[in-house]
Design an enzyme around this catalytic site. Structure first.
Site, short mmCIF file in Angstrom:
data_model
loop_
_atom_site.label_atom_id
_atom_site.label_comp_id
_atom_site.label_asym_id
_atom_site.label_seq_id
_atom_site.Cartn_x
_atom_site.Cartn_y
_atom_site.Cartn_z
N ASP A 2 -21.57 27.05 -4.76
CA ASP A 2 -20.80 26.55 -3.62
C ASP A 2 -19.40 26.17 -4.10
O ASP A 2 -19.19 25.97 -5.30
CB ASP A 2 -21.51 25.33 -3.00
CG ASP A 2 -21.23 25.21 -1.49
OD1 ASP A 2 -20.34 25.92 -1.00
OD2 ASP A 2 -21.91 24.42 -0.83
N LYS A 7 -26.34 28.04 7.29
CA LYS A 7 -26.29 26.58 7.46
C LYS A 7 -25.60 26.25 8.78
O LYS A 7 -24.60 26.86 9.13
CB LYS A 7 -25.47 26.00 6.30
CG LYS A 7 -25.34 24.50 6.30
CD LYS A 7 -24.50 24.03 5.12
CE LYS A 7 -23.01 24.15 5.37
NZ LYS A 7 -22.20 23.61 4.28
N ARG A 66 -11.36 22.37 4.51
CA ARG A 66 -12.51 22.75 5.35
C ARG A 66 -12.20 22.66 6.84
O ARG A 66 -12.84 23.31 7.64
CB ARG A 66 -13.73 21.89 4.98
CG ARG A 66 -14.36 22.35 3.68
CD ARG A 66 -15.32 21.34 3.14
NE ARG A 66 -14.62 20.15 2.66
CZ ARG A 66 -15.21 19.08 2.18
NH1 ARG A 66 -16.52 19.02 2.13
NH2 ARG A 66 -14.51 18.05 1.75
N GLY A 76 0.79 -1.23 0.00
CA GLY A 76 0.00 0.00 0.00
C GLY A 76 0.82 1.28 0.00
O GLY A 76 0.25 2.38 -0.07
C1 R5P Z 1 -18.74 23.83 3.46
O1 R5P Z 1 -18.78 24.83 4.16
C2 R5P Z 1 -18.60 23.85 1.98
O2 R5P Z 1 -18.59 25.15 1.48
C3 R5P Z 1 -19.68 23.04 1.29
O3 R5P Z 1 -20.94 23.66 1.48
C4 R5P Z 1 -19.74 21.64 1.86
O4 R5P Z 1 -18.49 21.05 1.84
C5 R5P Z 1 -20.72 20.78 1.11
O5 R5P Z 1 -20.73 19.51 1.68
P1 R5P Z 1 -21.94 18.53 1.46
O6 R5P Z 1 -22.17 18.40 0.00
O7 R5P Z 1 -21.49 17.24 2.12
O8 R5P Z 1 -23.12 19.11 2.18
#
Ligand code: R5P
Length: 298
Positions: A218, A190, A92, A35
């Site tokens: 996004d 969110k 992130r 691996g």
């Molecule tokens: C998070 O703050 C990013 O900007 C995206 O909104 C996030 O990574 C999206 O993740 P998912 O598709 O799992 O909701």
């Protein structure tokens, strides 16, 4: 200048070489039976080098290839390296959300720096400020709004469009796209449960969005949860049609069907990660080349 293409360069390496007439060297790589990753630069290199790699899919292997290639270059005496990473993983986790966690992006950038990465070029990174904070070298974050806008202009009339950021962190992204299209933008709030990963929307939109066409923008789509939630929320408030544009469509598990069944008409992504079926891909390589020419290489 020499371009060193890693296994997941996704044509960005060839695109750069064609545009600048640079020489391309492809890294040889393999996985040992146990691996472990092996890489080798098959020709001798010197001077300034551009390395190219997208960090998805299999981000851990992709990152290992980058680290080993950087070290191989260093061992060959190359100490001035530009990294063109169209999609960067681990962006992130850019702060400590819960005590005891790492700042993953900080850890990664520290290693890149150690291996003489002097310029980091990426596309629409999750949080550019975190890179600026933790990376001492030069940094260029390519904003793809023009690429999205030119596609959307051909499809939709800007009178009807409202740009939507599905969370607070994406406001600047939505604002930039709205500016390109000369239209308005809104944002949703969110909340993500750090342990279960579950997301929910808790704020309400004040602007009248009835009968508008929403374009949700996004940076990353992973499980599709964020977009599906936003889409359902918008539908309930009278939005006529929903389009989604993202920079990095990772599309894990059933994300595409989840998004489509939430009422989204079309999902658009840049070609910074491997393509999958059911998605419209926009080519960001020409924009990357222009930024390399005008800003990075000069
Ligand atoms: C998070 O703050 C990013 O900007 C995206 O909104 C996030 O990574 C999206 O993740 P998912 O598709 O799992 O909701």
């Amino acid at each position: 200048m020499i371009v060193v293409g890693l296994p997941n360069a996704l044509g960005f390496d060839e695109g750069i070489c064609k545009f600048f007439n640079y020489k391309l060297i492809k890294v040889h790589s393999k996985i040992f039976p146990d691996g472990e990753t092996y890489v080798r630069i098959p020709e001798s290199v010197s001077g300034k080098v551009i390395i190219v790699q997208s960090f998805f899919p299999n981000q851990n292997d992709r990152i290992m290839e980058v680290l080993l290639t950087l070290n191989a270059l260093n061992e060959l005496g190359v100490k001035d390296i530009v990294g063109v990473f169209p999609y960067m993983a681990y962006t992130r986790q850019d702060k400590i959300f819960m005590k005891g966690e790492p700042i993953s992006i900080k850890a990664l950038l520290k290693i890149f720096e150690e291996f003489n990465l002097s310029y980091l070029v990426t596309v629409d990174v999750h949080n550019p400020n975190a890179i600026k904070q933790y990376f001492k070298g030069n940094f260029m974050n390519i904003i793809p709004s023009k690429v999205f806008a030119s596609y959307l202009r051909k499809k939709l009339s800007s009178n009807d469009i409202i740009i939507v950021s599905p969370d607070l962190g994406g406001i600047k992204r939505a604002e930039a796209l709205a500016k390109e299209l000369n239209t308005d933008f809104i944002y949703l709030e969110k909340f993500r449960d750090r342990i279960t990963g579950e997301v929910s929307l808790k704020s309400s939109v004040k602007t009248n969005i009835k009968n508008k066409v929403a374009v949700i923008v996004d940076d990353i789509i992973s499980t599709g949860g964020t977009i599906a939630l936003a889409s359902k929320y918008l539908k309930k408030r009278g939005i006529k049609e929903i389009f989604v544009v993202c920079s990095h469509g990772l599309f894990v598990r059933d994300s595409i069907s989840k998004i489509k069944s939430s009422g989204v008409k079309e999902i658009v992504s840049l070609n910074t990660v491997k393509p999958v079926k059911g998605i419209t891909y926009l080519d960001v390589i020409p924009l990357v080349n222009m930024i390399l020419r005008d800003v990075v290489i000069g």
